[in-house]
Design an enzyme around this catalytic site. Structure first.
Site, PDB file in Angstrom:
ATOM      1  N   SER A  37      40.063  99.898 -17.277  1.00  0.00           N
ATOM      2  CA  SER A  37      40.200  99.177 -18.544  1.00  0.00           C
ATOM      3  C   SER A  37      39.175  98.064 -18.681  1.00  0.00           C
ATOM      4  CB  SER A  37      41.618  98.630 -18.720  1.00  0.00           C
ATOM      5  OG  SER A  37      42.231  98.333 -17.512  1.00  0.00           O
ATOM      6  N   HIS A  92      40.274 106.291 -21.390  1.00  0.00           N
ATOM      7  CA  HIS A  92      41.097 105.088 -21.301  1.00  0.00           C
ATOM      8  C   HIS A  92      42.419 105.307 -22.032  1.00  0.00           C
ATOM      9  CE1 HIS A  92      41.779 100.601 -22.317  1.00  0.00           C
ATOM     10  NE2 HIS A  92      42.252 100.866 -21.126  1.00  0.00           N
ATOM     11  N   GLU A 102      41.033 106.135 -25.733  1.00  0.00           N
ATOM     12  CA  GLU A 102      39.642 105.731 -25.963  1.00  0.00           C
ATOM     13  C   GLU A 102      38.775 106.574 -25.029  1.00  0.00           C
ATOM     14  OE1 GLU A 102      39.576 101.049 -27.398  1.00  0.00           O
ATOM     15  OE2 GLU A 102      39.507 101.451 -25.262  1.00  0.00           O
ATOM     16  N   ASN A 145      40.787  96.477 -26.228  1.00  0.00           N
ATOM     17  CA  ASN A 145      41.042  95.294 -25.412  1.00  0.00           C
ATOM     18  C   ASN A 145      40.002  94.204 -25.634  1.00  0.00           C
ATOM     19  OD1 ASN A 145      43.351  96.336 -24.381  1.00  0.00           O
ATOM     20  ND2 ASN A 145      42.454  97.033 -22.450  1.00  0.00           N
TER      21      ASN A 145
HETATM   22  P1  NAI Z   1      48.901 100.817 -10.198  1.00  0.00           P
HETATM   23  O1  NAI Z   1      48.708  99.747  -9.194  1.00  0.00           O
HETATM   24  O2  NAI Z   1      50.231 100.976 -10.835  1.00  0.00           O
HETATM   25  O3  NAI Z   1      48.532 102.216  -9.534  1.00  0.00           O
HETATM   26  C1  NAI Z   1      47.382 102.441  -8.778  1.00  0.00           C
HETATM   27  C2  NAI Z   1      47.635 103.605  -7.838  1.00  0.00           C
HETATM   28  O4  NAI Z   1      46.414 103.959  -7.250  1.00  0.00           O
HETATM   29  C3  NAI Z   1      48.617 103.269  -6.720  1.00  0.00           C
HETATM   30  O5  NAI Z   1      49.585 104.302  -6.637  1.00  0.00           O
HETATM   31  C4  NAI Z   1      47.729 103.238  -5.498  1.00  0.00           C
HETATM   32  O6  NAI Z   1      48.394 103.633  -4.311  1.00  0.00           O
HETATM   33  C5  NAI Z   1      46.649 104.220  -5.869  1.00  0.00           C
HETATM   34  N1  NAI Z   1      45.385 104.002  -5.175  1.00  0.00           N
HETATM   35  C6  NAI Z   1      44.771 102.844  -4.880  1.00  0.00           C
HETATM   36  N2  NAI Z   1      43.610 103.084  -4.248  1.00  0.00           N
HETATM   37  C7  NAI Z   1      43.500 104.416  -4.138  1.00  0.00           C
HETATM   38  C8  NAI Z   1      42.525 105.278  -3.580  1.00  0.00           C
HETATM   39  N3  NAI Z   1      41.443 104.796  -3.000  1.00  0.00           N
HETATM   40  N4  NAI Z   1      42.731 106.605  -3.670  1.00  0.00           N
HETATM   41  C9  NAI Z   1      43.831 107.092  -4.259  1.00  0.00           C
HETATM   42  N5  NAI Z   1      44.784 106.324  -4.790  1.00  0.00           N
HETATM   43  C10 NAI Z   1      44.624 105.009  -4.737  1.00  0.00           C
HETATM   44  O7  NAI Z   1      47.763 100.583 -11.268  1.00  0.00           O
HETATM   45  P2  NAI Z   1      47.734 101.045 -12.785  1.00  0.00           P
HETATM   46  O8  NAI Z   1      48.302 100.003 -13.643  1.00  0.00           O
HETATM   47  O9  NAI Z   1      48.241 102.428 -12.883  1.00  0.00           O
HETATM   48  O10 NAI Z   1      46.164 101.034 -13.072  1.00  0.00           O
HETATM   49  C11 NAI Z   1      45.338 102.074 -12.658  1.00  0.00           C
HETATM   50  C12 NAI Z   1      44.073 102.050 -13.471  1.00  0.00           C
HETATM   51  O11 NAI Z   1      44.413 102.201 -14.853  1.00  0.00           O
HETATM   52  C13 NAI Z   1      43.276 100.764 -13.386  1.00  0.00           C
HETATM   53  O12 NAI Z   1      41.919 101.086 -13.452  1.00  0.00           O
HETATM   54  C14 NAI Z   1      43.712  99.997 -14.623  1.00  0.00           C
HETATM   55  O13 NAI Z   1      42.764  99.075 -15.065  1.00  0.00           O
HETATM   56  C15 NAI Z   1      43.848 101.130 -15.608  1.00  0.00           C
HETATM   57  N6  NAI Z   1      44.689 100.871 -16.754  1.00  0.00           N
HETATM   58  C16 NAI Z   1      45.884 100.234 -16.612  1.00  0.00           C
HETATM   59  C17 NAI Z   1      46.684 100.013 -17.714  1.00  0.00           C
HETATM   60  C18 NAI Z   1      48.012  99.366 -17.570  1.00  0.00           C
HETATM   61  O14 NAI Z   1      48.594  98.937 -18.591  1.00  0.00           O
HETATM   62  N7  NAI Z   1      48.565  99.275 -16.382  1.00  0.00           N
HETATM   63  C19 NAI Z   1      46.267 100.437 -19.077  1.00  0.00           C
HETATM   64  C20 NAI Z   1      45.024 101.161 -19.108  1.00  0.00           C
HETATM   65  C21 NAI Z   1      44.273 101.336 -17.976  1.00  0.00           C
END
Ligand code: NAI
Ligand code: 3HC
Length: 701
Positions: free
Chosen positions: A412, A433, A445, A483
């Protein structure tokens, strides 16, 4: 002379009037004239005893030509004249429905003596979605067939009904078999008895029971809540009521009057803009429809957290198998558990069969092994938002992904080109996105990197559509479109509070404007910890996001996730409650800065919130980060709960008058400068806005 889009021919004793005006046989002036001419020809043809009106191609008539509404001046003959002609004939006219018989299309059908349909046909009066009401007699004729309650429901919801349902309600007289509407109509015509054939205007079936009924007042009261602030839905009820209180011709006049009132309203202009904007987002000037999309049969998702789980659900919901990779089994089990719980909730509500849930879950294959990604056509990365982690992941993906696989990031805030640079195939890298919750929010997006290949863009857009998203192509800039704009909106919300508004008052003003949620409630939902992280990064980069007020809030206050944010929340309850602890922080901050709080009207608050979006939107547009102003509107409507009836922020600015908007923005900027408030520096008017106003332009073009 140009050829008419309506033709006449004959099969036995039946005259066939075929509307052939692709793509959807909309009732343009030429179609209305053609119907007039060909129906007249049929009535005068001594060889036929009945007429059929049918649509060529994929559908019956899908409504009035909405493009004509924008051009203004719809031209003769009027739809009501055409309908009156059809209804007046001595020979019965049968509407043969397939595809979608919508709006003016259904109104033509309702003017026929009979309606027959193929099983897959859909009928509806969706005008309300355009901020208008049926203006071709639909409110008067439908009411006569189905009564007040059903007519109000159909007309105020704009819902499409399947043929069988329309038949059971008495809208359709006969549903035949197969896919050929003409065949159904011809067999129906063969079974017709000699007349008289009753005209819908003379039918009383639906009227008697509902005369003087309380259903109209009940509908008004209910719509005052469910369609708060909206003009057309209430007018729809008025028009239906006229069918019960006035003779038919006077009812038509009343309907026409209400139709014109709606047409003249800004909400119709806004919603008609949204209709076309939603379709325009699919058009990318340098990615023509001829660019072939890559085949996506197997998807992989990296990260099974908040976003990864929802993203995986999108694909399996569309029947596309997913391999879901996370760091270890514990993370995977947690992620799969959340997915299963989400589906179970839908099953419990009766909206999904258990067998379907099982099928979808079976399409997700959890894994910790990158080797399992080797056959994926599309890999969507949703791991931690950390540049180093993303770098490692993309280097690894570059090793294992097959040639031609698309590598997408759900980042994001990070630079997509920097991510792509960790691979030897930047042309295959793109941003996808999603918005949280990813299985629910309609917006996607699609982020174009410097090297992203056209067919990769075409594929991401096509896949987005396949999984039910509204995909908007955006450029690679900080925060992309949505955003990036919301940062200033959230900052402005805090500036308003610093100057004297309360948190609740700011959120209330946003709600009154029609937004689904106020900025502070939204911050609590997204997580103040996440916001704090973004603020720290932006401040370090010399950019604005939020104000020092947000730094004063206890970092332990993370928002809804721990029941304490800008508001406080009772356990298990999402209702935001004012928190004296936060009020005290605000009071102290104002005192420290020597600010005497002043009063704000809701209107002033809403203007400052929305214009902060508009000014940044104009900068985004000028930089080419969005292709059209309408694309920005679609991002806001589908990603941020912006009311469609306001048209999106950019259309709202146009409807408010760009010159007036610029004058306000200029004043806000001057105020911020005079107060020495660097947090308000973003009010510097967007050069595009200044230029358009100087040139006397009314729109973003
Ligand atoms: P989260 O922390 O809930 O989930 C991340 C997951 O990735 C975890 O299950 C973790 O174990 C796993 N992970 C971490 N490193 C890893 C690796 N090297 N290989 C495989 N798995 C790995 O985070 P979330 O919120 O789901 O965010 C994920 C992405 O989505 C980020 O880039 C964030 O910026 C983006 N994003 C988040 C939004 C939100 O509202 N939470 C909205 C839009 C995008
Ligand atoms: N007028 C003008 N253009 C129309 C149109 C209409 N009523 N309906 C669809 N189109 C155009 C679209 O803009 C699109 O053009 P594009 O290819 O250049 O982008 C093309 O037809 C195909 O439309 P979709 O991409 O939406 O195709 P779908 O197959 O996904 O959907 C549909 C077809 C269900 C018919 C959908 O287009 C739709 O809902 N159309 C609007 C229907 C409607 O609102 N009818 C009421 C009009 S108002 C009215 O009738 C007033 C009357 O009461 C007086």
């Amino acid at each position: 002379m140009t050829q008419s889009p309506v033709r006449y021919d004959r099969q036995g004793a039946v005259g066939i009037v075929t509307v052939d005006s692709p793509p959807v046989n909309a009732l343009s002036q030429a179609v209305r004239q053609g119907l007039w001419d060909r129906v007249t020809e049929g009535f005068n043809d001594p060889a036929v005893t009945a007429l059929v009106i049918v649509g060529a191609g994929r559908t019956f008539i899908a409504g009035a030509d909405i493009a004509e509404f924008i051009k203004g001046g719809m031209g003769e003959p009027d739809l009501n004249e055409v309908n009156a002609l059809i209804e007046s004939g001595a020979k019965p006219v049968i509407a043969a429905l397939h595809g979608t018989a919508l709006g003016g299309g259904l109104e033509v059908a309702l003017s026929c003596h009979y309606r027959v349909a193929v099983p897959k046909a859909l009928v509806g009066l969706p005008e309300v979605k355009l901020g208008i009401l049926p203006g071709g007699g639909g409110t008067q004729r439908l009411s006569r067939l189905v009564g007040a309650k059903t007519a109000i429901e159909m007309i105020t919801s704009g819902a499409f009904l399947p043929a069988a349902k329309a038949h059971s309600l008495g809208i359709v007289d006969y549903v035949g078999e197969g896919t050929d509407p003409l065949a159904v109509a011809l067999s129906f015509a063969a079974s017709l008895q000699a007349g008289p054939h009753k005209r819908t205007r003379d039918r009383e079936d639906g009227l008697a029971a509902d005369r003087g009924s309380s259903v109209f007042d009940e509908a008004r009261a209910s719509l005052a809540k469910s369609a708060r602030n909206q003009f057309a839905p209430q007018r729809c009820v008025d028009a239906v009521e006229a069918a019960f209180t006035l003779p038919f011709d006077e009812g038509l006049t009343r309907e026409r009057d209400l139709f014109m009132q709606c047409m003249a309203h800004d909400q119709a202009k806004a919603l008609i803009h949204v209709f076309f904007a939603e379709r325009a987002v699919t058009k990318i000037p340098d990615v023509l429809p001829s660019v072939p999309a890559r085949k996506i049969a197997q998807v992989a998702v990296l990260g099974s957290g908040t976003m990864g789980g929802g993203i995986a659900m999108n694909f399996v919901n569309a029947g596309i198998p997913v391999r879901l990779l996370d760091l270890d089994q514990v993370a995977l089990d947690r992620g799969m558990g959340v997915i299963a719980k989400n589906y179970a909730g839908t099953v419990a509500k009766g909206k999904l069969a258990q067998t379907e849930m099982d099928k979808r879950l079976s399409l997700i294959q959890p894994t910790t092994d990158y080797a399992d990604l080797a056959d994926a056509d599309l890999i969507v990365e949703a791991v931690f938002e950390d540049a180093d982690v993303k770098a490692k992941v993309f280097r690894r993906l570059d090793e294992v992904a097959k040639k031609g696989a698309i590598l997408a990031s759900n980042t994001s805030t990070l630079d997509l080109d920097a991510i792509a640079a960790h691979t030897k195939r930047p042309a295959d890298v793109i941003g996808m996105h999603f918005f949280s919750p990813a299985n629910v929010m309609k917006l996607l997006e699609v982020v174009r990197g410097r090297h992203t290949a056209p067919d990769v863009i075409a594929t991401a857009m096509a896949v987005g559509k396949q999984i039910g998203k509204v995909s908007v192509l955006v450029g690679n800039c900080d925060g992309f479109v949505g955003n990036r704009m919301v940062q200033y909106y959230a900052t402005e919300a805090q500036r308003l509070v610093i100057e004297g508004a309360s948190i609740e008052q700011v959120d209330q003003a946003a709600l009154e404007f029609g937004l689904a949620m106020g900025p502070f409630a939204m911050g609590d939902l997204a997580g103040l910890d996440v916001m704090g992280f973004i603020r720290a990064r932006r401040v370090a980069a010399g950019l604005i996001y939020g104000t020092p007020l947000s730094d004063r809030i206890d970092p332990a206050r993370k928002g809804q996730k721990n029941g304490r944010g800008w508001y406080r929340y009772e356990p298990g309850n999402r209702t935001p409650l004012p928190d004296p602890e936060v009020t005290a922080v605000i009071d102290a901050y104002r005192a420290e800065r020597g600010i005497t709080p002043r009063n704000f009207s809701s209107e002033e608050i809403a203007k400052r919130l929305i214009y902060s979006l508009v000014n940044e939107g104009a900068k985004i547009l000028e930089e080419g980060m969005a292709l059209r102003a309408g694309d920005i509107d679609i991002v806001y409507i589908y990603g941020y709960g912006f009311p469609a009836w306001r048209g999106g922020p950019m259309k709202f600015a146009e409807l408010s008058g760009l010159d007036k908007v610029l004058a306000d923005i200029t004043r806000y900027h001057a105020d911020a400068v005079a107060a020495g408030d660097a947090d308000g520096a973003y009010w510097e008017p967007a050069p595009l806005l200044t230029r358009l106003v100087a040139e006397g332009k009314k729109g973003f073009g």
